[in-house]
Design a protein around this motif. Structure first.
Motif, PDB file in Angstrom:
ATOM      1  N   VAL A   1      41.587  50.274  58.271  1.00  0.00           N
ATOM      2  CA  VAL A   1      42.118  50.784  56.867  1.00  0.00           C
ATOM      3  C   VAL A   1      43.052  49.574  56.157  1.00  0.00           C
ATOM      4  N   ASP A   2      43.966  49.291  56.856  1.00  0.00           N
ATOM      5  CA  ASP A   2      44.667  48.092  56.326  1.00  0.00           C
ATOM      6  C   ASP A   2      43.992  46.912  55.866  1.00  0.00           C
ATOM      7  N   HIS A   3      43.160  46.463  56.904  1.00  0.00           N
ATOM      8  CA  HIS A   3      42.088  45.523  56.717  1.00  0.00           C
ATOM      9  C   HIS A   3      41.328  45.720  55.236  1.00  0.00           C
ATOM     10  N   VAL A   4      40.627  46.892  55.163  1.00  0.00           N
ATOM     11  CA  VAL A   4      39.850  47.250  54.025  1.00  0.00           C
ATOM     12  C   VAL A   4      40.679  47.270  52.787  1.00  0.00           C
ATOM     13  N   ALA A   5      41.821  47.715  52.795  1.00  0.00           N
ATOM     14  CA  ALA A   5      42.723  47.865  51.664  1.00  0.00           C
ATOM     15  C   ALA A   5      43.062  46.545  51.001  1.00  0.00           C
ATOM     16  N   VAL A   6      43.304  45.346  52.099  1.00  0.00           N
ATOM     17  CA  VAL A   6      43.395  44.090  51.619  1.00  0.00           C
ATOM     18  C   VAL A   6      42.185  43.596  50.633  1.00  0.00           C
ATOM     19  N   ILE A   7      41.059  43.771  51.104  1.00  0.00           N
ATOM     20  CA  ILE A   7      39.689  43.455  50.357  1.00  0.00           C
ATOM     21  C   ILE A   7      39.769  44.184  49.254  1.00  0.00           C
ATOM     22  N   VAL A   8      40.006  45.324  49.250  1.00  0.00           N
ATOM     23  CA  VAL A   8      40.019  46.128  48.017  1.00  0.00           C
ATOM     24  C   VAL A   8      40.940  45.720  47.017  1.00  0.00           C
ATOM     25  N   ARG A   9      41.994  45.247  47.376  1.00  0.00           N
ATOM     26  CA  ARG A   9      42.892  44.562  46.357  1.00  0.00           C
ATOM     27  C   ARG A   9      42.285  43.272  45.864  1.00  0.00           C
ATOM     28  N   ARG A  10      41.953  42.443  46.897  1.00  0.00           N
ATOM     29  CA  ARG A  10      41.410  41.007  46.482  1.00  0.00           C
ATOM     30  C   ARG A  10      40.208  41.116  45.691  1.00  0.00           C
ATOM     31  N   LEU A  11      39.310  42.226  45.790  1.00  0.00           N
ATOM     32  CA  LEU A  11      38.290  42.483  44.696  1.00  0.00           C
ATOM     33  C   LEU A  11      38.549  42.830  43.420  1.00  0.00           C
ATOM     34  N   GLY A  12      39.878  43.318  43.235  1.00  0.00           N
ATOM     35  CA  GLY A  12      40.353  44.076  42.141  1.00  0.00           C
ATOM     36  C   GLY A  12      39.751  45.417  41.787  1.00  0.00           C
ATOM     37  N   LEU A  13      39.701  46.058  42.969  1.00  0.00           N
ATOM     38  CA  LEU A  13      39.001  47.450  42.795  1.00  0.00           C
ATOM     39  C   LEU A  13      40.128  48.486  43.023  1.00  0.00           C
ATOM     40  N   SER A  14      41.356  48.017  43.221  1.00  0.00           N
ATOM     41  CA  SER A  14      42.477  49.174  43.347  1.00  0.00           C
ATOM     42  C   SER A  14      42.833  49.479  42.184  1.00  0.00           C
ATOM     43  N   PRO A  15      43.580  50.817  41.971  1.00  0.00           N
ATOM     44  CA  PRO A  15      44.011  51.349  40.749  1.00  0.00           C
ATOM     45  C   PRO A  15      45.171  50.545  40.250  1.00  0.00           C
ATOM     46  N   SER A  16      45.626  49.710  41.288  1.00  0.00           N
ATOM     47  CA  SER A  16      47.005  48.693  40.640  1.00  0.00           C
ATOM     48  C   SER A  16      46.307  47.567  40.161  1.00  0.00           C
ATOM     49  N   SER A  17      45.034  47.263  40.473  1.00  0.00           N
ATOM     50  CA  SER A  17      44.541  45.934  39.947  1.00  0.00           C
ATOM     51  C   SER A  17      44.491  45.628  38.366  1.00  0.00           C
ATOM     52  N   ARG A  18      44.668  44.237  38.049  1.00  0.00           N
ATOM     53  CA  ARG A  18      44.662  43.982  36.763  1.00  0.00           C
ATOM     54  C   ARG A  18      43.757  42.658  36.855  1.00  0.00           C
ATOM     55  N   VAL A  19      42.470  42.809  35.991  1.00  0.00           N
ATOM     56  CA  VAL A  19      41.516  41.588  36.161  1.00  0.00           C
ATOM     57  C   VAL A  19      41.300  40.986  34.783  1.00  0.00           C
ATOM     58  N   ALA A  20      41.442  39.681  34.789  1.00  0.00           N
ATOM     59  CA  ALA A  20      40.928  38.996  33.695  1.00  0.00           C
ATOM     60  C   ALA A  20      40.210  37.712  34.083  1.00  0.00           C
ATOM     61  N   GLY A  21      38.910  38.219  33.898  1.00  0.00           N
ATOM     62  CA  GLY A  21      37.920  37.121  34.289  1.00  0.00           C
ATOM     63  C   GLY A  21      37.969  37.030  35.890  1.00  0.00           C
ATOM     64  N   ASP A  22      38.193  35.720  36.631  1.00  0.00           N
ATOM     65  CA  ASP A  22      38.214  35.899  38.052  1.00  0.00           C
ATOM     66  C   ASP A  22      39.588  35.705  38.588  1.00  0.00           C
ATOM     67  N   LEU A  23      40.575  35.954  37.598  1.00  0.00           N
ATOM     68  CA  LEU A  23      41.818  36.202  38.109  1.00  0.00           C
ATOM     69  C   LEU A  23      42.136  37.670  38.493  1.00  0.00           C
ATOM     70  N   ILE A  24      42.739  37.920  39.529  1.00  0.00           N
ATOM     71  CA  ILE A  24      42.892  39.412  39.987  1.00  0.00           C
ATOM     72  C   ILE A  24      44.340  39.425  40.223  1.00  0.00           C
ATOM     73  N   LEU A  25      44.971  40.367  39.702  1.00  0.00           N
ATOM     74  CA  LEU A  25      46.337  40.714  40.159  1.00  0.00           C
ATOM     75  C   LEU A  25      46.359  42.114  40.827  1.00  0.00           C
ATOM     76  N   ASP A  26      47.290  42.376  41.712  1.00  0.00           N
ATOM     77  CA  ASP A  26      47.454  43.776  42.342  1.00  0.00           C
ATOM     78  C   ASP A  26      49.028  43.982  42.201  1.00  0.00           C
ATOM     79  N   THR A  27      49.510  44.898  41.152  1.00  0.00           N
ATOM     80  CA  THR A  27      50.766  45.085  40.828  1.00  0.00           C
ATOM     81  C   THR A  27      51.615  45.766  41.923  1.00  0.00           C
ATOM     82  N   GLU A  28      50.823  46.599  42.835  1.00  0.00           N
ATOM     83  CA  GLU A  28      51.619  47.304  43.859  1.00  0.00           C
ATOM     84  C   GLU A  28      51.950  46.135  44.892  1.00  0.00           C
ATOM     85  N   ALA A  29      51.018  45.460  45.377  1.00  0.00           N
ATOM     86  CA  ALA A  29      51.265  44.460  46.074  1.00  0.00           C
ATOM     87  C   ALA A  29      52.117  43.149  45.866  1.00  0.00           C
ATOM     88  N   GLY A  30      52.082  42.840  44.386  1.00  0.00           N
ATOM     89  CA  GLY A  30      52.753  41.796  44.069  1.00  0.00           C
ATOM     90  C   GLY A  30      51.924  40.450  44.308  1.00  0.00           C
TER      91      GLY A  30
END
Length: 223
Positions: free
Chosen positions: A114-143
């Motif tokens: 689950v942790d492994h998948v969660a990292v991928i979810v964040r990296r893909l910008g698919l988390s509720p805490s994601s912020r996406v601008a083009g190919d730039l993805i931020l995860d505000t929860e993970a920083g």
């Protein structure tokens, strides 16, 4: 900026039905949408358009490498992770050569998966805490921030300044406006360091050979 508007879709491919049942439940508890199949043919026929594929190497009717190659040939851009007991270097090399993005060897705990998948979810910008601008993805929860899938080497304060640029995309805030904005979130940045930090952010985000995304012409902005 775009926010996720649907559940993350995961395709789980493994012939062991008991294992897939347990893994599916663990993933669904995270709020992710899981489709489970047990053969290469079913995987290639799947039409769920997954974001992430968790794939065993040895299937009753073929190899996982053939599944990945078939998915890529059909245009799938899903993040594919082999989840397998085959830990040999040759198997890993074959998996990546076929188009896989990751490799996780059995045995593993459900928490690890689950942790492994969660990292991928964040990296893909698919988390509720994601912020996406083009190919730039931020995860505000993970920083954490990625550009084109590459983790950016930012300090926590630099991340907060970049987050503010993303939140203000299209505007041209001055450095003082950025400092006041992050102070409103309880984050204090020494004014003497701001210019240097913004320069580091620009270098990290723009990188070498990438289209410019962060500029400083007439105020810092994210274009």
């Amino acid at each position: 900026m775009a926010l996720p508007s649907r559940p993350v879709r995961i395709l789980l491919v493994d012939e062991e039905e008991t294992l897939t049942h347990v893994v599916r439940l663990a993933l669904e508890l995270e709020g992710w949408e899981v489709t489970a199949v047990h053969s290469a043919a079913e995987a290639l026929a799947d039409r769920s358009r997954p974001d992430i594929v968790l794939l065993d190497m040895m299937l009753p009717d073929g190899l996982g490498t053939d599944v990945v190659a078939g998915m890529r040939a059909a245009g799938s851009r899903a993040n594919v992770v082999f989840v397998t007991g085959r830990a040999e270097h040759e198997q890993r090399a074959a998996g990546y050569a076929a188009g896989a993005d990751g490799y996780l060897t059995k045995p593993f705990s459900l928490e690890e998966l689950v942790d492994h998948v969660a990292v991928i979810v964040r990296r893909l910008g698919l988390s509720p805490s994601s912020r996406v601008a083009g190919d730039l993805i931020l995860d505000t929860e993970a920083g954490m921030a990625w550009r084109a899938g590459e983790l950016l080497p930012l300090t926590s304060l630099e991340f907060e300044l970049l987050r503010e640029l993303v939140e203000r995309r299209g505007a041209k805030p001055t450095t003082s406006e950025l400092v006041r904005a992050v102070a409103g979130r309880g984050i204090r940045i020494p004014a003497a360091f701001v210019t240097r930090m913004l320069a580091r952010i620009r270098t990290a985000v723009n990188g070498v050979g990438r289209p410019m995304l962060v500029g400083d012409d007439a105020g810092w902005q994210l274009g």
